[in-house]
Design an enzyme around this catalytic site. Structure first.
Site, short mmCIF file in Angstrom:
data_model
loop_
_atom_site.label_atom_id
_atom_site.label_comp_id
_atom_site.label_asym_id
_atom_site.label_seq_id
_atom_site.Cartn_x
_atom_site.Cartn_y
_atom_site.Cartn_z
N LYS A 5 -2.85 2.01 5.49
CA LYS A 5 -2.86 1.78 4.04
C LYS A 5 -4.13 2.31 3.40
O LYS A 5 -4.10 2.93 2.33
CB LYS A 5 -2.69 0.29 3.75
CG LYS A 5 -1.31 -0.26 4.06
CD LYS A 5 -1.23 -1.76 3.82
CE LYS A 5 0.15 -2.29 4.13
NZ LYS A 5 0.26 -3.76 3.90
N SER A 58 -5.02 -3.91 3.99
CA SER A 58 -4.78 -5.18 4.67
C SER A 58 -3.29 -5.34 4.95
O SER A 58 -2.45 -4.89 4.17
CB SER A 58 -5.28 -6.36 3.82
OG SER A 58 -5.17 -7.57 4.53
N ASP A 59 -2.98 -5.96 6.08
CA ASP A 59 -1.58 -6.24 6.41
C ASP A 59 -1.53 -7.54 7.20
O ASP A 59 -2.46 -7.87 7.94
CB ASP A 59 -0.99 -5.11 7.25
CG ASP A 59 0.51 -5.24 7.39
OD1 ASP A 59 1.22 -4.88 6.42
OD2 ASP A 59 0.99 -5.71 8.43
N GLN A 60 -0.45 -8.28 7.01
CA GLN A 60 -0.34 -9.60 7.63
C GLN A 60 1.04 -9.82 8.23
O GLN A 60 2.05 -9.41 7.66
CB GLN A 60 -0.63 -10.70 6.61
CG GLN A 60 -0.64 -12.11 7.20
CD GLN A 60 -0.81 -13.17 6.13
OE1 GLN A 60 0.10 -13.42 5.35
NE2 GLN A 60 -1.98 -13.79 6.08
N GLY A 76 -4.66 -7.95 9.47
CA GLY A 76 -5.46 -6.77 9.73
C GLY A 76 -6.22 -6.38 8.47
O GLY A 76 -5.69 -6.46 7.36
#
Length: 205
Positions: free
Chosen positions: A54, A70-72, A107
């Site tokens: 991203k 960011s990733d979740q 992340g």
């Protein structure tokens, strides 16, 4: 001193609200990437890869910004929780969580296109579910209708009532943007909200 340019690579309202806590002026944009899970990829590897992807995706468009990606995912027994899409699936998911622990993995990536420096981390946060009755589950689903939310709950809303215990270093991780880790990364790039006068930074509208 030139005001730093910061970009949040996300359209998430919740992530924007979290980033505003730091009092930094920032822009935001959608990175529009493929977020599918790759074969053999662990949940930790997935959020690490997507957070980097991203941030890097928008580098050519925003070459003068520090870019935050960011990733979740939420996991149960190291398996990624999917979106229920239907009411019956949501009921089944929440029943299966009774008195069990779900782990959120987030992340985080801060990328500087000028120097090509990439900083990444994966932060975890654990929640333990209450022994919810069928009536409580039904009332929650009718009120929140979280059918497009992984695990059938939104922790930033009424979903907080589903939990009996929270455990982690940074409660912001639960919502999707670990601010403590991000502050460390920004400091490495010479950006520290506490080292600047009030006139230097302003919150984003």
């Amino acid at each position: 001193m030139t005001k730093p340019k910061i970009l949040l690579a996300s359209n998430s309202t919740y992530r924007r609200q979290l980033l505003q806590k730091l009092g930094l002026a920032f822009d935001w944009a959608s990175p529009d990437i493929d977020e599918n899970h790759q074969p053999g990829e662990s949940p930790t590897q997935l959020v690490h890869r997507l957070a980097e992807a991203k941030a890097h995706r928008l580098a050519s468009t925003y070459p003068n910004h520090l870019i935050i990606g960011s990733d979740q995912v939420a996991t149960l027994d190291n398996c990624i929780l999917g979106k229920p899409h239907t009411h019956s699936n949501a009921v089944a998911q929440l029943r299966s969580f009774r008195q069990r622990e779900v782990t959120f993995l987030t992340g985080l990536c801060l990328f500087n296109p000028k120097t090509s420096r990439t900083q990444t981390s994966v932060e975890s946060y654990k929640v333990r579910f209450r022994n919810l009755s069928d009536e409580q589950i039904e009332n929650y689903l009718q009120r929140e209708q979280p059918y497009d939310c992984a695990g059938s709950f939104k922790s930033e809303g009424l979903g907080i009532c589903l939990f009996e215990q929270l455990a982690g270093d940074d409660p912001n991780t639960l919502i999707g943007l670990p601010l403590i880790a991000l502050t460390r990364m920004l400091a490495t790039e010479g950006v520290d909200p506490l080292n600047q006068p009030a006139s230097f930074f302003q919150a984003s509208n």
